[in-house]
Structures are given as C-alpha cells and as structure tokens.
Write an enzyme that holds these catalytic residues in place. Structure first.
Site, PDB file in Angstrom:
ATOM      1  N   GLY A 228       0.834  -1.198   0.000  1.00 49.28           N
ATOM      2  CA  GLY A 228       0.000   0.000   0.000  1.00 49.28           C
ATOM      3  C   GLY A 228       0.863   1.240   0.000  1.00 49.28           C
ATOM      4  O   GLY A 228       0.674   2.157   0.801  1.00 49.28           O
ATOM      5  N   HIS A 229       1.837   1.246  -0.887  1.00 49.72           N
ATOM      6  CA  HIS A 229       2.689   2.428  -1.044  1.00 49.72           C
ATOM      7  C   HIS A 229       3.421   2.361  -2.382  1.00 49.72           C
ATOM      8  O   HIS A 229       3.396   1.335  -3.070  1.00 49.72           O
ATOM      9  CB  HIS A 229       3.690   2.540   0.121  1.00 49.72           C
ATOM     10  CG  HIS A 229       4.651   1.409   0.233  1.00 49.72           C
ATOM     11  ND1 HIS A 229       4.584   0.455   1.225  1.00 49.72           N
ATOM     12  CD2 HIS A 229       5.711   1.063  -0.528  1.00 49.72           C
ATOM     13  CE1 HIS A 229       5.560  -0.420   1.068  1.00 49.72           C
ATOM     14  NE2 HIS A 229       6.261  -0.076   0.001  1.00 49.72           N
ATOM     15  N   ALA A 230       4.085   3.463  -2.710  1.00 55.80           N
ATOM     16  CA  ALA A 230       4.976   3.519  -3.883  1.00 55.80           C
ATOM     17  C   ALA A 230       6.303   4.083  -3.414  1.00 55.80           C
ATOM     18  O   ALA A 230       6.382   4.719  -2.352  1.00 55.80           O
ATOM     19  CB  ALA A 230       4.372   4.420  -4.963  1.00 55.80           C
TER      20      ALA A 230
ATOM     21  N   ARG B 116       2.122  -0.607  -5.051  1.00 56.72           N
ATOM     22  CA  ARG B 116       2.054  -2.061  -4.860  1.00 56.72           C
ATOM     23  C   ARG B 116       1.288  -2.422  -3.600  1.00 56.72           C
ATOM     24  O   ARG B 116       1.347  -1.726  -2.587  1.00 56.72           O
ATOM     25  CB  ARG B 116       3.437  -2.709  -4.838  1.00 56.72           C
ATOM     26  CG  ARG B 116       4.182  -2.838  -3.519  1.00 56.72           C
ATOM     27  CD  ARG B 116       4.734  -1.554  -2.990  1.00 56.72           C
ATOM     28  NE  ARG B 116       5.355  -0.718  -4.005  1.00 56.72           N
ATOM     29  CZ  ARG B 116       6.623  -0.819  -4.375  1.00 56.72           C
ATOM     30  NH1 ARG B 116       7.402  -1.682  -3.774  1.00 56.72           N
ATOM     31  NH2 ARG B 116       7.120  -0.003  -5.269  1.00 56.72           N
TER      32      ARG B 116
END
Ligand code: TYD
Length: 145
Positions: free
Chosen positions: A56-58, A103
């Site tokens: 839950g981040h990039a 992702r």
C-alpha cells in the site's frame, strides 16, 4: 520529488537458479550478478494474519525483488493506468518491482514468508503512502520510458 514514468510491464519475474538434492534445495542471489543492483537492505514479512493487506505504497527511487521464501501471496502493481497482479508461490522466483509503482500484497497463505531485497536503506521520504497522492504525482505518459 518527481515520480518515475515506469509502468507495470517493466516488472519481471526472474528464476533464481536452484540446486536440489535429496537433502533439499538452495537458491543463491548475488549482488550485481543475479540482480541488477546492490542489495542494501533485506526485510521479511511473516505472521501475516489471513486477509491482511501489506504494502500500500509507492517508492520514488527504491527498486526491489520480492520473493515468496515460503508459502504464497499476490502482488498487485499499479502505474496509474494499468494494473497487474502476480502470484508468487515458489522460493526460487523473484519479482522485480521497478521504482514509481503502487504495490499491494495480499492473499497471504498461512505461514508465508515474504522476503524483500531492496536497493536502498529505509528512508520514509522515499515512500508515497497515499494512493491519491500517487495518482496526482504519477506522470500520464507511463509507456514512454
Ligand atoms: P511498512 O512499510 O508500512 O510495511 P508494509 O509496506 O510491508 O506493509 O512498514 C511497517 C513498519 O515498519 C513501519 O512503521 C515502518 C517500519 N519499517 C522500518 O523501520 N524499516 C524498514 O526497512 C521497513 C520495511 C519498515
């Protein structure tokens, strides 16, 4: 900081060679040989409760290989235009995640271990943790590299 124009189709799965005998298997990853960057950090996720979502981040710059060292899980990749979901379920497969992609990891099997080989040390400034911010910052021309 600017987000890379990367797209989900630049992520590939590599087969880490496996040596197998009656005593079991071994797979080896070496810096600048098996993979195209120097590993600066390794971390692993385990004891993930069923139904949980990780990631839950990039990242702006960090790239990484994700390996299902044990069990299985899905990795969903987004570039703001396309989505790709990859199931990892073999310890000798590694998914290369290029910088600039959102992702999410989910569908963890019981007892699974997610091993991550990262190109950078931990820097919170390299993270985007809001999907809306990711969409706002991601260039539209993701197919032009
Ligand atoms: P986080 O990045 O949220 O995990 P995931 O993306 O896998 O769901 O990290 C969880 C916590 O651990 C968060 O407080 C940041 C911290 N952390 C470190 O201190 N160093 C690290 O190398 C990593 C990956 C996380």
């Amino acid at each position: 900081m600017k987000l890379n124009k990367s797209n989900v189709f630049q992520c590939s799965i590599i087969d880490i060679s496996k040596t197998h005998n009656e005593a079991g298997s071994i797979s080896i990853v070496e810096n600048n040989k098996s993979i195209p960057f120097e590993v600066k950090r390794i971390y692993y996720l385990y004891d993930v409760p069923g139904g949980e979502l990780r990631g839950g981040h990039a990242h702006y710059e960090l790239e990484q290989y994700i390996i299902a060292a044990s069990g299985s899980f899905d990795v969903a990749l987004y570039d703001g235009k396309d989505k790709r979901t990859v199931t990892l379920n073999r310890p000798n497969l590694a998914l290369h995640v290029v910088p600039g992609l959102w992702r999410e990891l989910n569908n963890f099997s019981s007892g699974s271990v997610t091993m991550v080989l990262a190109s950078e040390v931990y820097k919170e400034k390299d993270y985007i943790r809001s999907y809306q911010e990711f969409l706002n910052k991601k260039p539209n021309d993701t197919s032009i590299i």
